[in-house]
Design an enzyme around this catalytic site. Sequence first.
Site, PDB file in Angstrom:
ATOM      1  N   HIS A  18      -6.155  -3.891  42.082  1.00 42.34           N
ATOM      2  CA  HIS A  18      -6.833  -1.983  41.262  1.00 42.34           C
ATOM      3  C   HIS A  18      -7.526  -2.403  40.982  1.00 42.34           C
ATOM      4  O   HIS A  18      -8.586  -2.214  41.019  1.00 42.34           O
ATOM      5  CB  HIS A  18      -5.951  -2.187  40.263  1.00 42.34           C
ATOM      6  CG  HIS A  18      -4.287  -1.801  40.731  1.00 42.34           C
ATOM      7  ND1 HIS A  18      -3.320  -2.134  39.456  1.00 42.34           N
ATOM      8  CD2 HIS A  18      -3.913  -0.311  41.051  1.00 42.34           C
ATOM      9  CE1 HIS A  18      -2.403  -1.465  40.287  1.00 42.34           C
ATOM     10  NE2 HIS A  18      -2.626  -0.289  41.390  1.00 42.34           N
ATOM     11  N   LYS A  42      11.292   5.031  33.627  1.00 40.23           N
ATOM     12  CA  LYS A  42      11.761   5.087  32.950  1.00 40.23           C
ATOM     13  C   LYS A  42      11.919   3.914  32.580  1.00 40.23           C
ATOM     14  O   LYS A  42      11.984   3.756  30.197  1.00 40.23           O
ATOM     15  CB  LYS A  42      13.292   5.370  33.051  1.00 40.23           C
ATOM     16  CG  LYS A  42      13.327   6.859  33.563  1.00 40.23           C
ATOM     17  CD  LYS A  42      14.958   7.234  33.652  1.00 40.23           C
ATOM     18  CE  LYS A  42      14.872   8.629  33.647  1.00 40.23           C
ATOM     19  NZ  LYS A  42      15.128   8.904  35.390  1.00 40.23           N
ATOM     20  N   ARG A  91      -4.330   0.611  51.275  1.00 39.76           N
ATOM     21  CA  ARG A  91      -4.392  -0.490  51.622  1.00 39.76           C
ATOM     22  C   ARG A  91      -3.479  -1.151  52.735  1.00 39.76           C
ATOM     23  O   ARG A  91      -4.616  -1.962  53.739  1.00 39.76           O
ATOM     24  CB  ARG A  91      -3.040  -1.305  50.353  1.00 39.76           C
ATOM     25  CG  ARG A  91      -3.392  -1.247  49.464  1.00 39.76           C
ATOM     26  CD  ARG A  91      -2.439  -2.059  48.041  1.00 39.76           C
ATOM     27  NE  ARG A  91      -1.025  -0.869  48.581  1.00 39.76           N
ATOM     28  CZ  ARG A  91       0.060  -0.893  48.128  1.00 39.76           C
ATOM     29  NH1 ARG A  91      -0.233  -1.387  46.628  1.00 39.76           N
ATOM     30  NH2 ARG A  91       0.553   0.572  47.899  1.00 39.76           N
ATOM     31  N   SER A 129       2.221  -3.437  42.297  1.00 33.80           N
ATOM     32  CA  SER A 129       2.806  -3.901  41.406  1.00 33.80           C
ATOM     33  C   SER A 129       4.037  -4.115  41.577  1.00 33.80           C
ATOM     34  O   SER A 129       4.383  -5.317  40.131  1.00 33.80           O
ATOM     35  CB  SER A 129       2.137  -2.880  39.807  1.00 33.80           C
ATOM     36  OG  SER A 129       1.071  -2.295  39.849  1.00 33.80           O
TER      37      SER A 129
END
Length: 160
Positions: A18, A42, A91, A129
């Site tokens: 990022h 969530k 990517r 991530s």
Amino acid sequence: MATLAVYPGSFDPLTNGHVDIIMRGARIFDRIVVAILVNAEKSPLFSMDERVEIAREVFKAQHNVEVDTFDGLLVDYVARRQAQVIVRGLRAVSDFEFEFQMALMNRRLDARIETVFMMPAEQYTYISSRLIKEVFTLGGRVHGLVPELVEERLQSKMQR
Ligand code: PNS
């Protein structure tokens, strides 16, 4: 007219992939807004406040990088900010399908907004991530793949 770009995402957590894209965007556009989606997952590993704090700290010396949050439709946020561009990182070919769908849907929703894809440096092409969280949680080394501040925050979460 100054070009304002929005780089949206969950950033749970911010990775060096990022950071690479944001720095590239900051060189091309007059200003780039790192727009963190509220409640993307969530149960995120990092709270919204933590993600904002981390991104602000990492880019504190970059005067044309701003960190903000958004919810609802991305195109509504982009229009509200009077930005012209959405930046997304690509990517690998596997990213393409979903990114293509999102770019065309966003164009249909607001044809004034252009999506620009940028490629990170090769050494970051396999980082996500999700993988960072999984590897770190299982005791693997993520050094060099995330900003040092993220590594520190991951370590302190594990100690708790
Ligand atoms: O980091 P991510 O999870 O790849 O980011 C995805 C994100 C935040 C760019 C996407 O989920 C999004 O734009 N969400 C906001 C809601 C929206 O506008 N959905 C329609 C997209 S075509």
